[in-house]
Write a protein that holds these residues in place. Structure first.
Motif, PDB file in Angstrom:
ATOM      1  N   ALA A  27       0.833  -1.203   0.000  1.00 20.44           N
ATOM      2  CA  ALA A  27       0.000   0.000   0.000  1.00 20.44           C
ATOM      3  C   ALA A  27       0.868   1.253   0.000  1.00 20.44           C
ATOM      4  O   ALA A  27       0.606   2.216  -0.736  1.00 20.44           O
ATOM      5  N   GLY A  28       1.924   1.255   0.819  1.00 18.58           N
ATOM      6  CA  GLY A  28       2.800   2.418   0.864  1.00 18.58           C
ATOM      7  C   GLY A  28       3.531   2.647  -0.437  1.00 18.58           C
ATOM      8  O   GLY A  28       3.602   3.778  -0.938  1.00 18.58           O
ATOM      9  N   VAL A  29       4.085   1.590  -1.017  1.00 14.23           N
ATOM     10  CA  VAL A  29       4.843   1.728  -2.263  1.00 14.23           C
ATOM     11  C   VAL A  29       3.938   2.176  -3.410  1.00 14.23           C
ATOM     12  O   VAL A  29       4.299   3.068  -4.191  1.00 14.23           O
ATOM     13  N   VAL A  30       2.763   1.574  -3.506  1.00 17.62           N
ATOM     14  CA  VAL A  30       1.844   1.934  -4.590  1.00 17.62           C
ATOM     15  C   VAL A  30       1.382   3.382  -4.450  1.00 17.62           C
ATOM     16  O   VAL A  30       1.326   4.134  -5.436  1.00 17.62           O
ATOM     17  N   ALA A  31       1.054   3.798  -3.244  1.00 17.48           N
ATOM     18  CA  ALA A  31       0.606   5.174  -3.031  1.00 17.48           C
ATOM     19  C   ALA A  31       1.713   6.162  -3.384  1.00 17.48           C
ATOM     20  O   ALA A  31       1.473   7.181  -4.057  1.00 17.48           O
ATOM     21  N   MET A  32       2.938   5.896  -2.941  1.00 14.04           N
ATOM     22  CA  MET A  32       4.054   6.787  -3.256  1.00 14.04           C
ATOM     23  C   MET A  32       4.329   6.815  -4.753  1.00 14.04           C
ATOM     24  O   MET A  32       4.588   7.886  -5.325  1.00 14.04           O
ATOM     25  N   ALA A  33       4.285   5.655  -5.389  1.00 20.44           N
ATOM     26  CA  ALA A  33       4.553   5.606  -6.823  1.00 20.44           C
ATOM     27  C   ALA A  33       3.496   6.375  -7.606  1.00 20.44           C
ATOM     28  O   ALA A  33       3.815   7.069  -8.589  1.00 20.44           O
ATOM     29  N   ALA A  34       2.236   6.286  -7.179  1.00 19.91           N
ATOM     30  CA  ALA A  34       1.164   6.995  -7.889  1.00 19.91           C
ATOM     31  C   ALA A  34       1.359   8.506  -7.800  1.00 19.91           C
ATOM     32  O   ALA A  34       1.251   9.227  -8.800  1.00 19.91           O
ATOM     33  N   VAL A  35       1.650   9.003  -6.593  1.00 22.32           N
ATOM     34  CA  VAL A  35       1.845  10.445  -6.421  1.00 22.32           C
ATOM     35  C   VAL A  35       3.086  10.915  -7.166  1.00 22.32           C
ATOM     36  O   VAL A  35       3.074  11.948  -7.844  1.00 22.32           O
ATOM     37  N   ALA A  36       4.177  10.152  -7.060  1.00 23.08           N
ATOM     38  CA  ALA A  36       5.411  10.532  -7.753  1.00 23.08           C
ATOM     39  C   ALA A  36       5.212  10.542  -9.260  1.00 23.08           C
ATOM     40  O   ALA A  36       5.661  11.467  -9.957  1.00 23.08           O
ATOM     41  N   ALA A  37       4.549   9.520  -9.783  1.00 19.73           N
ATOM     42  CA  ALA A  37       4.348   9.443 -11.227  1.00 19.73           C
ATOM     43  C   ALA A  37       3.493  10.598 -11.734  1.00 19.73           C
ATOM     44  O   ALA A  37       3.795  11.206 -12.769  1.00 19.73           O
TER      45      ALA A  37
END
Length: 450
Positions: A27-37
């Motif tokens: 959940a943390g990695v996906v959320a960070m990746a979405a915002v960063a992307a």
């Protein structure tokens, strides 16, 4: 007749524990990746050549957990790149931290206490999977681009020598894994310190009222500054018409700027310098303060910022009002039996810790340089854009140059200042809270009615 026992459906306990830990990490990695992307796409990084966008997203995540990114490359002995970035895109960090905390708290809901052994086991499994995720992240956060060297003369020399200059980046494994692990531990500690939903071992339950009200109040301060910064960013986008660039800054570096404004309002100082055109999301008044002659270091405080924009003085009353409101909130969430001096001391400690973390999070070092046959090239161009693309820039192949951005807080003055503010506002907030109902308090009328 004895009824047969039935087992609850679902995986066994050990497997369930690992699945819970995996859910927190994913959940943390996906959320960070979405915002960063999304932020990088708005910044123009989707146009990076050679399929480098995914690698830049991974590099941004590495920076978001406290890691560092090194830029290297060149063309043999003809040209060489020397660069590195240590700066946290805090919007990505905050989204990841909040997401992981929320998933963890949902797994522990409906419980007032939890065994220490159970919590340690749960946290240990999360740490193991998080370290594995960090290792995979460092492997993904590397890429190389073929770039032009600069002007026509340099291009002609390079072509005649048959050289193909390249510049690339990679996340440093030890710092990304080591500091990223410390980042997770800080997130977990903050979750149990701030949230009333987090169950504690029986031995620690009696200490929660000494920590959680003040910790929650200071977390509210940070959230309030994020809301104010987001509102200011939206207004800036509407007035100036640069919505795409402004949204990129908000999605990548809103807390960097908003929480620095909180520290400046308390009287804290940052020191640093800016050379070249780095392409990082630095507001114009701050950039002007940081641009000083070679060999000198600029001081960023309310006075120097106000010289560029008089509206900077509003940061002082804003900090006072927000801290006083938070102190009142902390006192209201505490039992009435807590003495005024205890409120003041607890709030002062919470403010000092918050300022320490803000200072560590807003440190920034980004340096780059290209030399051709041992001679440095001029400032500006595309390597600054490549660096910028990791934190919100654009095309990395427009040319190469040199420059640097450093920004470091003066923690030895900032932390005591925050403690002093916390002591005063904590006492005032406790005084104001004496006339209101405290959380969990039962009035005489309610007691008689029951």
């Amino acid at each position: 007749m004895e009824q047969p026992t039935t087992r609850a459906a679902g995986p066994p306990g050990a497997v369930r524990g690992w699945l819970d830990a995996l859910a927190v990490v994913l959940a943390g990695v996906v959320a960070m990746a979405a915002v960063a992307a999304l932020g990088l796409w708005l910044a123009g990084a989707a146009d990076l050549p050679d399929g480098g966008f995914a690698s830049v997203v991974a590099a941004t995540l590495a920076l978001a957990v406290g890691g560092s990114v090194q830029l290297d490359g060149g063309a043999g002995g003809f040209a060489a790149v020397d660069a590195g970035i240590t700066a946290m895109p805090l919007t990505v960090s905050v989204v990841g931290a909040v997401t992981m905390a929320e998933v963890l708290l949902r797994q522990l809901r409906f419980r007032a206490v939890a065994g220490g052994r159970e919590l340690l086991g749960r946290l240990a499994r999360t740490v193991v999977l998080w370290v594995l995720a960090l290792v995979l992240l460092t492997l993904a956060a590397r890429h190389s681009f073929v770039v032009p060297l600069g002007g026509d003369l340099v291009q002609s020399i390079g072509g005649a020598l048959g050289l193909t200059p390249e510049v690339g980046f990679h996340a440093e494994g030890p710092s990304t894994v080591g500091i990223g692990l410390a980042w997770l531990l800080a997130v977990l500690a903050a979750t149990f310190a701030v949230s009333r939903r987090a169950p504690l071992p029986p031995a620690l339950v009696r200490h929660q009222l000494a920590v959680r009200p003040a910790a929650f109040a200071l977390w509210t301060v940070l959230l309030a500054y994020l809301a104010i910064g987001a509102l200011a960013g939206v207004l800036t986008a509407v007035v100036n018409g640069n919505a795409r660039q402004t949204m990129a800054v908000l999605l990548l570096a809103l807390p960097d700027l908003a929480w620095m404004a909180f520290g400046l309002g308390l009287g804290a100082e940052w020191h640093g310098r800016l050379k070249g055109a780095l392409g990082l999301p630095v507001p114009k008044p701050l950039a002007e303060v940081l641009r000083v002659p070679d060999g000198q270091e600029a001081t960023v405080d309310l006075g120097t910022l106000a010289d560029q924009d008089a509206r900077a003085w509003w940061l002082l009353p804003l900090a006072a009002v927000v801290l006083l409101a938070a102190a009142f909130l902390a006192a209201r969430r505490s039992p009435r039996t807590v003495r005024l001096w205890q409120h003041a001391v607890r709030f002062a400690l919470a403010a000092a810790v918050t300022m320490l973390l803000v200072g560590l999070w807003t440190r920034m070092d980004a340096e780059y340089g290209l030399s051709v046959l041992g001679v440095g090239l001029g400032e500006g161009g595309g390597l600054d854009d490549l660096i910028g693309s990791v934190l919100g820039g654009s095309n990395p192949v427009a040319g190469l140059g040199s420059g640097s951005l450093t920004l470091r807080p003066s923690l030895w003055t900032a932390v005591p200042l925050a403690a002093g503010w916390g002591l005063v506002t904590g006492a005032l907030g406790a005084l104001l809270a004496t006339r209101v109902r405290h959380r969990g308090e039962v009035t005489e009328q309610e007691a008689a009615g029951s």
